[in-house]
Design a protein around this motif. Structure first.
Motif, PDB file in Angstrom:
ATOM      1  N   ASN A  35      46.338  51.591  35.728  1.00 30.32           N
ATOM      2  CA  ASN A  35      46.173  52.428  36.922  1.00 30.32           C
ATOM      3  C   ASN A  35      45.170  51.834  37.907  1.00 30.32           C
ATOM      4  N   ALA A  36      45.177  50.542  38.079  1.00 35.01           N
ATOM      5  CA  ALA A  36      44.236  49.902  39.002  1.00 35.01           C
ATOM      6  C   ALA A  36      44.889  49.662  40.349  1.00 35.01           C
ATOM      7  N   ARG A  37      44.112  49.898  41.389  1.00 31.97           N
ATOM      8  CA  ARG A  37      44.596  49.691  42.765  1.00 31.97           C
ATOM      9  C   ARG A  37      43.492  48.996  43.546  1.00 31.97           C
ATOM     10  N   LEU A  38      43.810  47.812  44.050  1.00 30.49           N
ATOM     11  CA  LEU A  38      42.874  47.010  44.836  1.00 30.49           C
ATOM     12  C   LEU A  38      43.415  46.887  46.251  1.00 30.49           C
ATOM     13  N   VAL A  39      42.594  47.263  47.220  1.00 32.32           N
ATOM     14  CA  VAL A  39      42.980  47.171  48.633  1.00 32.32           C
ATOM     15  C   VAL A  39      42.056  46.154  49.293  1.00 32.32           C
ATOM     16  N   LYS A  59      27.771  44.101  50.825  1.00 35.29           N
ATOM     17  CA  LYS A  59      27.701  45.473  50.344  1.00 35.29           C
ATOM     18  C   LYS A  59      28.400  45.556  48.993  1.00 35.29           C
ATOM     19  N   PHE A  60      27.781  46.274  48.053  1.00 33.76           N
ATOM     20  CA  PHE A  60      28.383  46.533  46.750  1.00 33.76           C
ATOM     21  C   PHE A  60      28.083  47.976  46.387  1.00 33.76           C
ATOM     22  N   TYR A  61      29.128  48.747  46.102  1.00 31.70           N
ATOM     23  CA  TYR A  61      28.967  50.143  45.716  1.00 31.70           C
ATOM     24  C   TYR A  61      29.928  50.420  44.570  1.00 31.70           C
ATOM     25  N   LEU A  62      29.431  51.056  43.509  1.00 27.85           N
ATOM     26  CA  LEU A  62      30.268  51.383  42.364  1.00 27.85           C
ATOM     27  C   LEU A  62      30.017  52.821  41.952  1.00 27.85           C
ATOM     28  N   SER A  63      31.096  53.564  41.835  1.00 24.71           N
ATOM     29  CA  SER A  63      31.033  54.924  41.325  1.00 24.71           C
ATOM     30  C   SER A  63      32.022  55.012  40.177  1.00 24.71           C
ATOM     31  N   GLY A  64      31.527  55.371  39.010  1.00 25.80           N
ATOM     32  CA  GLY A  64      32.406  55.461  37.856  1.00 25.80           C
ATOM     33  C   GLY A  64      31.645  55.902  36.637  1.00 25.80           C
ATOM     34  N   GLU A  65      32.325  55.855  35.494  1.00 25.96           N
ATOM     35  CA  GLU A  65      31.660  56.219  34.249  1.00 25.96           C
ATOM     36  C   GLU A  65      32.243  55.425  33.097  1.00 25.96           C
ATOM     37  N   LEU A  66      31.401  55.190  32.111  1.00 25.60           N
ATOM     38  CA  LEU A  66      31.780  54.466  30.901  1.00 25.60           C
ATOM     39  C   LEU A  66      31.651  55.431  29.740  1.00 25.60           C
ATOM     40  N   ASP A  67      32.749  55.610  28.982  1.00 29.32           N
ATOM     41  CA  ASP A  67      32.744  56.544  27.868  1.00 29.32           C
ATOM     42  C   ASP A  67      33.594  55.975  26.743  1.00 29.32           C
ATOM     43  N   ARG A  92      35.874  53.088  27.528  1.00 26.24           N
ATOM     44  CA  ARG A  92      36.778  53.277  28.670  1.00 26.24           C
ATOM     45  C   ARG A  92      35.936  53.332  29.938  1.00 26.24           C
ATOM     46  N   LEU A  93      36.235  52.448  30.874  1.00 28.36           N
ATOM     47  CA  LEU A  93      35.554  52.416  32.163  1.00 28.36           C
ATOM     48  C   LEU A  93      36.485  53.019  33.198  1.00 28.36           C
ATOM     49  N   VAL A  94      36.056  54.114  33.803  1.00 26.56           N
ATOM     50  CA  VAL A  94      36.834  54.749  34.864  1.00 26.56           C
ATOM     51  C   VAL A  94      36.104  54.462  36.170  1.00 26.56           C
ATOM     52  N   ILE A  95      36.752  53.694  37.047  1.00 24.41           N
ATOM     53  CA  ILE A  95      36.160  53.349  38.342  1.00 24.41           C
ATOM     54  C   ILE A  95      36.764  54.286  39.383  1.00 24.41           C
ATOM     55  N   SER A  96      35.933  55.224  39.870  1.00 27.78           N
ATOM     56  CA  SER A  96      36.404  56.120  40.920  1.00 27.78           C
ATOM     57  C   SER A  96      36.462  55.393  42.240  1.00 27.78           C
ATOM     58  N   ASN A  97      35.486  54.506  42.466  1.00 27.73           N
ATOM     59  CA  ASN A  97      35.461  53.744  43.706  1.00 27.73           C
ATOM     60  C   ASN A  97      34.528  52.550  43.555  1.00 27.73           C
ATOM     61  N   LEU A  98      35.027  51.388  43.854  1.00 26.12           N
ATOM     62  CA  LEU A  98      34.212  50.185  43.942  1.00 26.12           C
ATOM     63  C   LEU A  98      34.459  49.606  45.326  1.00 26.12           C
ATOM     64  N   GLY A 157      36.000  39.408  53.703  1.00 23.78           N
ATOM     65  CA  GLY A 157      36.750  40.640  53.865  1.00 23.78           C
ATOM     66  C   GLY A 157      36.153  41.772  53.058  1.00 23.78           C
ATOM     67  N   LYS A 158      36.887  42.887  53.044  1.00 21.34           N
ATOM     68  CA  LYS A 158      36.449  44.081  52.325  1.00 21.34           C
ATOM     69  C   LYS A 158      37.441  44.385  51.214  1.00 21.34           C
ATOM     70  N   ALA A 159      36.919  44.916  50.109  1.00 16.36           N
ATOM     71  CA  ALA A 159      37.765  45.278  48.977  1.00 16.36           C
ATOM     72  C   ALA A 159      37.369  46.649  48.466  1.00 16.36           C
ATOM     73  N   ASN A 160      38.368  47.438  48.099  1.00 17.72           N
ATOM     74  CA  ASN A 160      38.162  48.726  47.444  1.00 17.72           C
ATOM     75  C   ASN A 160      39.001  48.735  46.177  1.00 17.72           C
ATOM     76  N   LEU A 161      38.405  49.158  45.070  1.00 19.06           N
ATOM     77  CA  LEU A 161      39.092  49.177  43.780  1.00 19.06           C
ATOM     78  C   LEU A 161      38.920  50.534  43.130  1.00 19.06           C
ATOM     79  N   THR A 162      40.005  51.052  42.580  1.00 19.50           N
ATOM     80  CA  THR A 162      39.972  52.232  41.723  1.00 19.50           C
ATOM     81  C   THR A 162      40.790  51.896  40.491  1.00 19.50           C
ATOM     82  N   GLY A 163      40.473  52.504  39.368  1.00 25.16           N
ATOM     83  CA  GLY A 163      41.274  52.246  38.184  1.00 25.16           C
ATOM     84  C   GLY A 163      40.587  52.599  36.893  1.00 25.16           C
ATOM     85  N   ILE A 164      41.286  52.328  35.805  1.00 22.52           N
ATOM     86  CA  ILE A 164      40.789  52.588  34.461  1.00 22.52           C
ATOM     87  C   ILE A 164      40.929  51.301  33.657  1.00 22.52           C
TER      88      ILE A 164
END
Length: 131
Positions: free
Chosen positions: A79-83, A33-41, A44-50, A57-64
């Motif tokens: 501001n990156a957080r990987l779980v 499974k691969f899911y990415l929600s974010g925007e590039l402006d 600057r890449l803002v990842i709301s949820n990857l 295993g499973k990974a979730n990433l948020t960050g800028i």
């Protein structure tokens, strides 16, 4: 069935002879499974949820990330957080070996490994590991 990729040639031999390759079937990587929600402006890449799910295993990433187009390795993560959670026993063993070698444990919340990172891509610093 998910997306599959394989290493070949010199890279395949290097992966298979590494600690990771000995513990995991790293010659073929599967992404279930691969899911990415974010925007590039403006670079600057803002990842709301990857979300990423693999047999390891499973990974979730948020960050800028502030991207440097011509020099990706100099792009800056903040501001990156990987779980990481629901890890396979072999992947968990690989992490335990790395922790033993470094003589410190990765930050955890319950059974999940939680990494907060910042810095340039070619020299990321992980909270609780590097600072």
């Amino acid at each position: 069935e998910g997306l599959k990729g394989q290493f070949s040639g010199k890279t395949k031999r290097e992966v298979e002879s590494s600690d990771m390759g000995k513990l995991l079937d790293a010659s073929e990587i599967t992404i279930d499974k691969f899911y990415l929600s974010g925007e590039l402006d403006n670079g600057r890449l803002v990842i709301s949820n990857l979300e990423l799910m693999t047999p390891y295993g499973k990974a979730n990433l948020t960050g800028i990330a502030d991207l440097v187009e011509d020099r990706f390795e100099q792009s800056n993560l903040r501001n990156a957080r990987l779980v990481l959670r629901d890890l396979s026993s072999n992947f968990e063993l690989l992490i335990l070996r790395a922790e033993k070698q470094k003589q410190r444990s990765l930050p955890r919340e319950g059974t999940a490994i939680v990494l907060e990172a910042r810095g340039p891509f070619n020299h990321l610093r992980i909270k609780g590991w590097d600072y």
